[in-house]
Design an enzyme around this catalytic site. Structure first.
Site, mmCIF file in Angstrom:
data_model
loop_
_atom_site.group_PDB
_atom_site.id
_atom_site.type_symbol
_atom_site.label_atom_id
_atom_site.label_comp_id
_atom_site.label_asym_id
_atom_site.label_seq_id
_atom_site.Cartn_x
_atom_site.Cartn_y
_atom_site.Cartn_z
ATOM 1 N N ASN A 180 -24.476 81.902 -79.280
ATOM 2 C CA ASN A 180 -24.707 81.683 -77.854
ATOM 3 C C ASN A 180 -25.378 82.902 -77.248
ATOM 4 O O ASN A 180 -24.876 84.015 -77.413
ATOM 5 C CB ASN A 180 -23.375 81.492 -77.118
ATOM 6 C CG ASN A 180 -22.631 80.273 -77.569
ATOM 7 O OD1 ASN A 180 -23.100 79.157 -77.391
ATOM 8 N ND2 ASN A 180 -21.456 80.480 -78.162
ATOM 9 N N GLU B 46 -32.940 73.125 -71.419
ATOM 10 C CA GLU B 46 -31.765 73.319 -70.553
ATOM 11 C C GLU B 46 -31.805 74.703 -69.912
ATOM 12 O O GLU B 46 -31.520 74.857 -68.722
ATOM 13 C CB GLU B 46 -30.485 73.146 -71.374
ATOM 14 C CG GLU B 46 -29.216 73.306 -70.580
ATOM 15 C CD GLU B 46 -27.956 73.245 -71.442
ATOM 16 O OE1 GLU B 46 -26.864 73.318 -70.847
ATOM 17 O OE2 GLU B 46 -28.045 73.156 -72.682
ATOM 18 N N ARG C 40 -16.386 75.984 -70.509
ATOM 19 C CA ARG C 40 -15.607 75.555 -71.678
ATOM 20 C C ARG C 40 -14.490 76.560 -71.921
ATOM 21 O O ARG C 40 -14.660 77.751 -71.685
ATOM 22 C CB ARG C 40 -16.544 75.488 -72.886
ATOM 23 C CG ARG C 40 -15.944 74.952 -74.144
ATOM 24 C CD ARG C 40 -16.991 74.764 -75.240
ATOM 25 N NE ARG C 40 -17.889 73.671 -74.875
ATOM 26 C CZ ARG C 40 -19.215 73.699 -75.000
ATOM 27 N NH1 ARG C 40 -19.813 74.781 -75.477
ATOM 28 N NH2 ARG C 40 -19.951 72.665 -74.655
ATOM 29 N N ASP D 90 -22.294 81.902 -70.260
ATOM 30 C CA ASP D 90 -23.143 81.204 -71.223
ATOM 31 C C ASP D 90 -24.501 80.941 -70.567
ATOM 32 O O ASP D 90 -24.560 80.352 -69.491
ATOM 33 C CB ASP D 90 -22.461 79.890 -71.614
ATOM 34 C CG ASP D 90 -23.260 79.097 -72.620
ATOM 35 O OD1 ASP D 90 -24.399 78.706 -72.289
ATOM 36 O OD2 ASP D 90 -22.756 78.848 -73.726
ATOM 37 N N ASP E 226 -31.816 74.318 -77.050
ATOM 38 C CA ASP E 226 -31.559 74.193 -75.608
ATOM 39 C C ASP E 226 -32.520 74.994 -74.730
ATOM 40 O O ASP E 226 -32.145 75.441 -73.646
ATOM 41 C CB ASP E 226 -30.105 74.552 -75.281
ATOM 42 C CG ASP E 226 -29.122 73.662 -76.020
ATOM 43 O OD1 ASP E 226 -29.475 72.497 -76.287
ATOM 44 O OD2 ASP E 226 -28.017 74.119 -76.332
ATOM 45 N N ASP F 247 -29.326 78.872 -77.452
ATOM 46 C CA ASP F 247 -28.486 79.016 -78.637
ATOM 47 C C ASP F 247 -29.379 79.151 -79.855
ATOM 48 O O ASP F 247 -30.484 78.606 -79.886
ATOM 49 C CB ASP F 247 -27.586 77.785 -78.823
ATOM 50 C CG ASP F 247 -26.719 77.510 -77.608
ATOM 51 O OD1 ASP F 247 -25.922 78.392 -77.258
ATOM 52 O OD2 ASP F 247 -26.845 76.427 -77.014
ATOM 53 N N ASP G 202 -27.089 79.153 -71.928
ATOM 54 C CA ASP G 202 -27.731 77.936 -72.436
ATOM 55 C C ASP G 202 -28.463 78.102 -73.764
ATOM 56 O O ASP G 202 -28.314 77.245 -74.635
ATOM 57 C CB ASP G 202 -28.725 77.324 -71.422
ATOM 58 C CG ASP G 202 -28.170 77.257 -70.014
ATOM 59 O OD1 ASP G 202 -27.048 76.754 -69.850
ATOM 60 O OD2 ASP G 202 -28.848 77.738 -69.090
#
Length: 177
Positions: free
Chosen positions: A87, A123, A23, A103, A120, A107, A105
């Site tokens: 994050n 994830e 991102r 990052d 997450d 959070d 994953d």
């Protein structure tokens, strides 16, 4: 590299552990930089996802990055109060192109009423295997979740109401120059 100064605009890029761009935030205003930290603000900032989708942030958000801690903090200033999106991520690096971090994953979301949620986790577990996160990174991230929760509990740094007021006020002064 020369540190950006107050009022400068920078790009922020988050990556995944495998090196892929995740991102990008364009035009984050810098409020303060030190050797180890950067405080900025996103307000109607263009965000580009790795699949090319674009969107614009809805409200002002104070962002906090540190070179020692494995997390960054986004304090979203809303009509009903401040909420946080944190994050779990590598410490940042700054080069001529952007502020960059990985990052990981996981959070932590803090709602304006103080409720906290770890997000997450599934994830994270999938990516930990898929991208072969080393065990030391897994340990560091889990320890930094504890540090982050302690900061939240004790209203340290960006979790302090005074901190948000000071930096939001400074942003408004710079914006209206």
């Amino acid at each position: 590299m020369k540190l950006p100064k107050e009022g400068d605009f920078i790009t922020i890029q988050s990556y995944k552990h495998d090196g892929s761009l995740h991102r990008t935030w364009r035009d984050t205003m810098v409020l303060k930089t030190t050797e180890n930290a950067l405080i900025g603000v996103n307000d109607h900032t263009l965000v580009t996802e790795n699949d090319g989708r674009r969107w614009v942030t809805r409200e002002p958000a104070i962002v906090y990055f540190h070179k020692k801690y494995w997390f960054n903090i986004i304090a979203m200033i809303r009509d009903n109060g401040v909420s946080y999106y944190c994050n779990l991520a590598s410490p940042y690096v700054l080069d001529g192109e952007a502020l960059k971090y990985i990052d990981y994953d996981l959070d932590v979301k803090v709602f304006s009423d103080g409720e906290k949620r770890l997000l997450d986790v599934d994830e994270y577990e999938v990516h930990k295997v898929k991208m072969a996160y080393p065990s030391d990174i897994d340990y560091i991230l889990k320890e930094n979740v504890k540090v982050l929760v302690d900061w939240i509990k004790h209203k340290k740094g960006p979790f302090s109401e005074a901190y948000i007021k000071i930096w939001y006020k400074r942003y408004l002064e710079l914006k209206n120059r």
